[in-house]
Write a protein that holds these residues in place. Structure first.
Motif, PDB file in Angstrom:
ATOM      1  N   HIS A 205      31.363  37.798  79.260  1.00 20.25           N
ATOM      2  CA  HIS A 205      30.108  38.309  78.701  1.00 20.25           C
ATOM      3  C   HIS A 205      30.196  39.816  78.452  1.00 20.25           C
ATOM      4  O   HIS A 205      29.764  40.310  77.403  1.00 20.25           O
ATOM      5  CB  HIS A 205      28.958  37.987  79.650  1.00 20.25           C
TER       6      HIS A 205
ATOM      7  N   LEU B 282      30.853  43.659  70.622  1.00 19.78           N
ATOM      8  CA  LEU B 282      29.669  43.847  69.771  1.00 19.78           C
ATOM      9  C   LEU B 282      29.338  45.324  69.604  1.00 19.78           C
ATOM     10  O   LEU B 282      29.078  45.793  68.492  1.00 19.78           O
ATOM     11  CB  LEU B 282      28.472  43.115  70.393  1.00 19.78           C
TER      12      LEU B 282
ATOM     13  N   VAL C 242      30.399  37.788  66.421  1.00 21.15           N
ATOM     14  CA  VAL C 242      29.529  38.131  67.557  1.00 21.15           C
ATOM     15  C   VAL C 242      28.444  39.088  67.067  1.00 21.15           C
ATOM     16  O   VAL C 242      28.731  40.235  66.722  1.00 21.15           O
ATOM     17  CB  VAL C 242      30.328  38.810  68.688  1.00 21.15           C
ATOM     18  N   CYS C 243      27.202  38.600  67.010  1.00 21.23           N
ATOM     19  CA  CYS C 243      26.112  39.472  66.555  1.00 21.23           C
ATOM     20  C   CYS C 243      25.174  39.820  67.690  1.00 21.23           C
ATOM     21  O   CYS C 243      24.279  40.646  67.526  1.00 21.23           O
ATOM     22  CB  CYS C 243      25.346  38.836  65.412  1.00 21.23           C
ATOM     23  N   GLY C 244      25.343  39.184  68.850  1.00 24.61           N
ATOM     24  CA  GLY C 244      24.451  39.479  69.960  1.00 24.61           C
ATOM     25  C   GLY C 244      24.887  38.757  71.211  1.00 24.61           C
ATOM     26  O   GLY C 244      25.605  37.763  71.158  1.00 24.61           O
ATOM     27  N   VAL C 245      24.486  39.298  72.354  1.00 26.62           N
ATOM     28  CA  VAL C 245      24.816  38.671  73.638  1.00 26.62           C
ATOM     29  C   VAL C 245      23.587  38.811  74.527  1.00 26.62           C
ATOM     30  O   VAL C 245      23.627  39.436  75.575  1.00 26.62           O
ATOM     31  CB  VAL C 245      26.056  39.325  74.289  1.00 26.62           C
TER      32      VAL C 245
ATOM     33  N   VAL D 254      24.372  34.771  71.916  1.00 24.46           N
ATOM     34  CA  VAL D 254      23.789  34.729  73.257  1.00 24.46           C
ATOM     35  C   VAL D 254      24.756  35.172  74.358  1.00 24.46           C
ATOM     36  O   VAL D 254      24.367  35.869  75.278  1.00 24.46           O
ATOM     37  CB  VAL D 254      23.213  33.334  73.606  1.00 24.46           C
TER      38      VAL D 254
ATOM     39  N   GLU E 157      28.260  33.619  67.700  1.00 22.24           N
ATOM     40  CA  GLU E 157      27.854  34.046  69.041  1.00 22.24           C
ATOM     41  C   GLU E 157      26.647  34.981  68.968  1.00 22.24           C
ATOM     42  O   GLU E 157      26.751  36.091  68.426  1.00 22.24           O
ATOM     43  CB  GLU E 157      29.028  34.756  69.722  1.00 22.24           C
TER      44      GLU E 157
END
Lengths: 348, 348
Positions: free
Chosen positions: A260, A267, B241-244, B221, B219
């Motif tokens: 994570h 990101l 990956v645009c956000g986590v 989350v 992705e």
């Protein structure tokens, strides 16, 4: 015809031990139509081999216990039942840790000793060089003035990465273990800076060597070194991943940020991370590679180092050394006489 | 002219609390040359806002304590000192959590209510839709017959990802929290399958929904859901990956494989992981996006859902709900009357 072989006796736990290898003799069938009988001249020892000794699926099947260990070789043709090859020809093969083998002529590439020493077909002009070339040119794509970092930098992949990146106009920082290798990076391979990952001041040294951060990190080790460089990537940084040999012998999981946190970092800096095997680029890039790299070696813009040990029996101990960074340059085993060599001195 | 504002009173620790927000009034200067006075119609609430409330550098500076909270808005022009805009015009702006603002006309985009409801400029035709479009078309590049997976799949990004991927011929699996959202994925958005990440059988359900693995995982989350899907990626899988946002409220680090293991996985499957901000693709892809997406909405191949709460004061509680997955569809605050709406019913 008999072949002396080194076989996988046991799956290593941690560092491979002598007892994980066993020597044996195999009776070879005579070559059938389209086949050749080969005598091994050079055997390539490469870090990927450690992974295949484990019983864990990766991009390839694990090796089976009792089988001869696999690996790239340069061989001399002793007998041919193919019109494509004649006795005395030298070929690039994948016949593994043994003195002789029978192979289909179709899978072999004839080498021209007038172009370059045949041993380079396992190093700078072979799989390691092609890994460097495609990882850098297809994925990393350094722009003039950008900073490229690479670890295991005196190895056949790392040294080619750095030299190609300099040809492409980048500033190049190499990471290696110990002052001897760091000196070789700057003096022999022309890197702009070298950082010793064994130094207690590694992180501070790395900061000093990377005043503008990192734009391309060519990842071939992973572990603590990989983490330190990945933390220093600039926005739009690129990470071609061709290997993660750090901790290959380790039996405990390494430290580091979890998935994570890695994704957060990816990101926040718009990073690109891309795993690759050189094989995927062979159809599209191998001809250009051979032409470019042969030219660079000829005009001196790329140099290479080889570390050659003598005799098949020396292979297990040399392989142990490879995993702990003992060699400097491409590690080869001279299994049998090289008919193209005029002296016994190092080809480089 | 006065503006009622919601400001950052304290940096949230874990889940934001009411006391982390404060309401205040600000006196606005009259618009100068080239500026306009704006009245907020819609305020967009988006997951990225939680990260900006922390005092940690990411791709953007953290928000300052005491400042009005930022955010995308649709506004009506009340007064104009620019030839580009006239009173009554509706514009896309970035004026944040407040009822009125003065802004440079140059940074505003005039909206045409005849093309689509103006609220969509904050959702399917705005930043979330463009994030989906570029992440998928530039990085993910699904091929016909491949499998695309996306989490937070009823959200404005996820629902657009799934629908665009289906237009591109992929099989689409959405992951969402709870049976109501999973039903919406299949029935409203036309996904091929939906998986409830709150189900105790999540991992088995995921396996069942992904008989051929995953080729593209969009992705947005991270966390346990991201890890579960990334484990199931096929060779040459791609992860834009645009956000986590998972764990955004968490005060303890999440579980998961460490960097070295992530790199091993990336290598063993030749994966591509690429973080991105939609802004980097605006110069090259925004015109094509608006044309494609407007067409898809008109011909029904893309639908969207909005979840609209009434009044600026409702924003903090609605934002808390966004982080725990309470809303279904694009979350908007109707700060003031929408002059283009004939009724108060939901625009979708």
């Amino acid at each position: 015809m008999k072949s002396r072989q080194i076989r996988l006796a046991a799956r290593p736990v941690g560092e491979p031990r002598a007892s994980d290898f066993e020597t044996g003799m195999a009776e070879l069938d005579p070559p059938a139509d389209g086949q050749v009988l080969l005598r091994t001249v050079y055997l390539s020892l490469d870090p990927y081999m450690r992974g295949r000794m484990n019983d864990a699926a990766s991009y390839a099947e694990p090796w089976r216990l009792g089988d001869v260990l696999q690996g790239g070789t340069v061989c001399e043709v002793l007998e041919s039942r193919s019109v494509a090859l004649a006795p005395g020809d030298l070929v690039l093969a994948y016949t593994g840790w043994q003195t002789h083998a029978v192979a289909d002529a179709e899978g072999l590439r004839r080498l021209d000793p007038a172009q370059a020493p045949v041993s380079t077909a396992l190093g700078v002009l072979g799989m390691p060089g092609f890994t460097a070339y495609t990882g850098l040119r297809v994925i990393g794509r350094p722009q003039p003035g950008e900073t490229v970092a690479v670890a295991a930098a005196t190895g056949p992949v790392g040294s080619a990465v750095g030299q190609i990146a300099r040809i492409d106009g980048a500033r190049v920082v190499g990471i290696a273990g110990g002052p001897r290798k760091c000196r070789a990076l700057v003096e022999d391979f022309g890197f702009d800076a070298a950082v010793d990952h064994r130094s207690p001041a590694f992180e501070a040294d790395l900061d000093r060597a990377l005043p503008d951060g990192v734009d391309v990190y060519f990842e071939n080790v992973g572990g603590a070194v990989g983490q330190a460089v990945i933390e220093r990537l600039n926005r739009f940084g690129r990470v071609p991943v061709c290997g993660v040999v750090a901790g290959a012998n380790s039996t405990t999981p390494p430290d580091g940020p979890v998935l994570h946190a890695v994704l957060r970092h990816v990101l926040s800096r718009s990073l690109l991370i891309r795993g690759f095997l050189q094989a995927e680029f062979v159809p599209t890039h191998h001809d250009a590679f051979l032409e470019d790299m042969t030219g660079w070696i000829r005009d001196g813009s790329v140099t290479y180092r080889e570390d050659i040990v003598e005799g098949l029996e020396a292979a297990p101990e040399a392989f142990r050394g490879l995993l702990t960074g003992r060699n400097l340059g491409k590690l080869l085993v001279r299994v049998g006489e090289d008919p193209t060599r005029v002296a016994d001195s190092d080809a480089s």
